[in-house]
Design an enzyme around this catalytic site. Structure first.
Site, PDB file in Angstrom:
ATOM      1  N   SER A 182       0.855  -1.188   0.000  1.00 39.23           N
ATOM      2  CA  SER A 182       0.000   0.000   0.000  1.00 39.23           C
ATOM      3  C   SER A 182       0.883   1.227   0.000  1.00 39.23           C
ATOM      4  O   SER A 182       2.070   1.154   0.357  1.00 39.23           O
ATOM      5  CB  SER A 182      -0.888   0.003   1.257  1.00 39.23           C
ATOM      6  OG  SER A 182      -1.575   1.232   1.406  1.00 39.23           O
ATOM      7  N   TYR A 195      -2.493  -1.309  10.439  1.00 47.42           N
ATOM      8  CA  TYR A 195      -2.436  -1.464   8.984  1.00 47.42           C
ATOM      9  C   TYR A 195      -1.061  -1.068   8.440  1.00 47.42           C
ATOM     10  O   TYR A 195      -0.395  -1.866   7.774  1.00 47.42           O
ATOM     11  CB  TYR A 195      -3.531  -0.637   8.306  1.00 47.42           C
ATOM     12  CG  TYR A 195      -3.626  -0.901   6.824  1.00 47.42           C
ATOM     13  CD1 TYR A 195      -4.133  -2.106   6.349  1.00 47.42           C
ATOM     14  CD2 TYR A 195      -3.194   0.033   5.889  1.00 47.42           C
ATOM     15  CE1 TYR A 195      -4.215  -2.374   4.994  1.00 47.42           C
ATOM     16  CE2 TYR A 195      -3.270  -0.226   4.536  1.00 47.42           C
ATOM     17  CZ  TYR A 195      -3.782  -1.418   4.090  1.00 47.42           C
ATOM     18  OH  TYR A 195      -3.861  -1.675   2.740  1.00 47.42           O
TER      19      TYR A 195
END
Length: 335
Positions: A182, A195
């Site tokens: 990401s 995350y």
């Protein structure tokens, strides 16, 4: 930190024996490579995790339509998403096999990889570690149940898949591994819990793996998507809501701005096209082995991780480029 080893970059990429063979057959190899490019992904065996939705589902369809033999893996079979994918494959004549793999299960990972390799007739050409989860809430709110689930899925799951697929790839002397991280594997948004920590870890795991396998004919590429409108947002809201429910009120009250929205679904991807990611992966697969990039940012708008990627590569080479590790680093970073 230096080591008494100084193989050339070409030896690292091909191996001494393969280099000699390549030198004697370069014209024929070039013609064959051009033919393969013309056929898209024909003849490639691709296993992708998390194929029930999002990038995984779109990718399974896209790679198969380009001619690949696709192993679309997902957990909790039977399920409607698997039936839908099988029906689509039958309707369009696509080579898609659905395999049950929960990437948090050692047994399912080993069995699923073995099944795919048997069907492919040997080593997989491409492994795409796409499966992942998200959960919001500040770090103090992230209890060990949430933390273990995030790392077991986003980091240890990829490690399980890599360790299961690598032996056959190494024996074959070829292969490509994609790990989907990401933008938030390089930057951090407060309140998104574990995350970014998991994606930072997967970034480091991937880069280390790239250095260690470059001399074995195996390429590693990190895909760094920005925000896209996929099912991850609703799944994240569901998990965050469950975490919020089991968190004590005084702890939630300590971070009011970061806990108020826990459990509320959002669309962080706006109107972007999730097909950007499968298209980028397919383009990289079709590149010549040894020339594929270590990192690929994917998003139609801002890509704030690009300067971080660049300075990271510069500093890696500044620290180790002239050491015994230099050939490994240059073979990966100077592409």
């Amino acid at each position: 930190m230096s080591r008494s080893m100084s193989p050339s970059r070409r030896q690292l990429l091909l191996g001494a024996g393969a280099a000699a063979l390549a030198a004697s057959t370069v014209s024929g190899a070039s013609a064959q490579s051009a033919g393969r490019d013309a056929m898209g992904l024909s003849g490639k065996s691709i296993l992708i995790t998390g194929a029930s939705s999002g990038f995984g589902r779109l990718g399974a369809e896209h790679y198969a339509r380009l001619g690949a033999k696709v192993f679309a893996t997902m957990r909790n079979l039977p399920r409607p998403e698997a039936d839908e994918l099988r029906a689509l494959a039958e309707d369009e004549g696509l080579d898609i096999t659905v395999i049950e793999i929960d990437i948090t299960s050692d047994e399912q990972v080993e069995a699923g990889i073995a099944e795919a390799e048997a069907a492919a007739g040997g080593a997989l050409d491409i492994l795409i570690n796409n499966a992942g989860i998200a959960m919001s809430g500040p770090i103090e709110v992230q209890d060990l149940e949430a933390t273990k689930l995030m790392f077991d899925t986003n980091v240890f799951g990829a490690q399980r898949m890599i360790r299961a697929a690598l032996p056959a790839m190494r024996q074959a002397g070829r292969g490509q591994i994609f790990n989907v991280t990401s933008q938030l594997g390089r930057l951090i948004i407060p309140g998104l819990g574990q995350y970014s920590p998991t994606k930072f870890a997967l970034e480091a795991l991937s880069e280390q793996l790239a250095y260690e396998t470059v001399d074995k004919g195996i390429d590693v590429t990190i895909i760094q998507p920005g925000g896209y409108p996929t099912e991850i947002w609703q799944s994240a809201a569901d998990r965050s809501g469950a975490l919020k429910e089991r968190t004590r009120d005084p702890l939630l009250a300590a971070y009011p701005q970061l806990t108020a929205g826990m459990g509320q679904a959002s669309n962080g991807g706006g109107s972007t096209d999730p097909m950007d990611v499968p298209r980028a992966i397919a383009e990289i697969i079709m590149m010549p082995a040894g020339q594929r990039p270590l990192r690929k940012p994917v998003h139609p708008a801002a890509k704030p991780q690009i300067p971080i990627n660049e300075v990271s590569a510069q500093q890696q080479l500044a620290m180790l480029g002239n050491s015994g590790y230099g050939p490994w680093l240059r073979a990966v970073l100077e592409r």
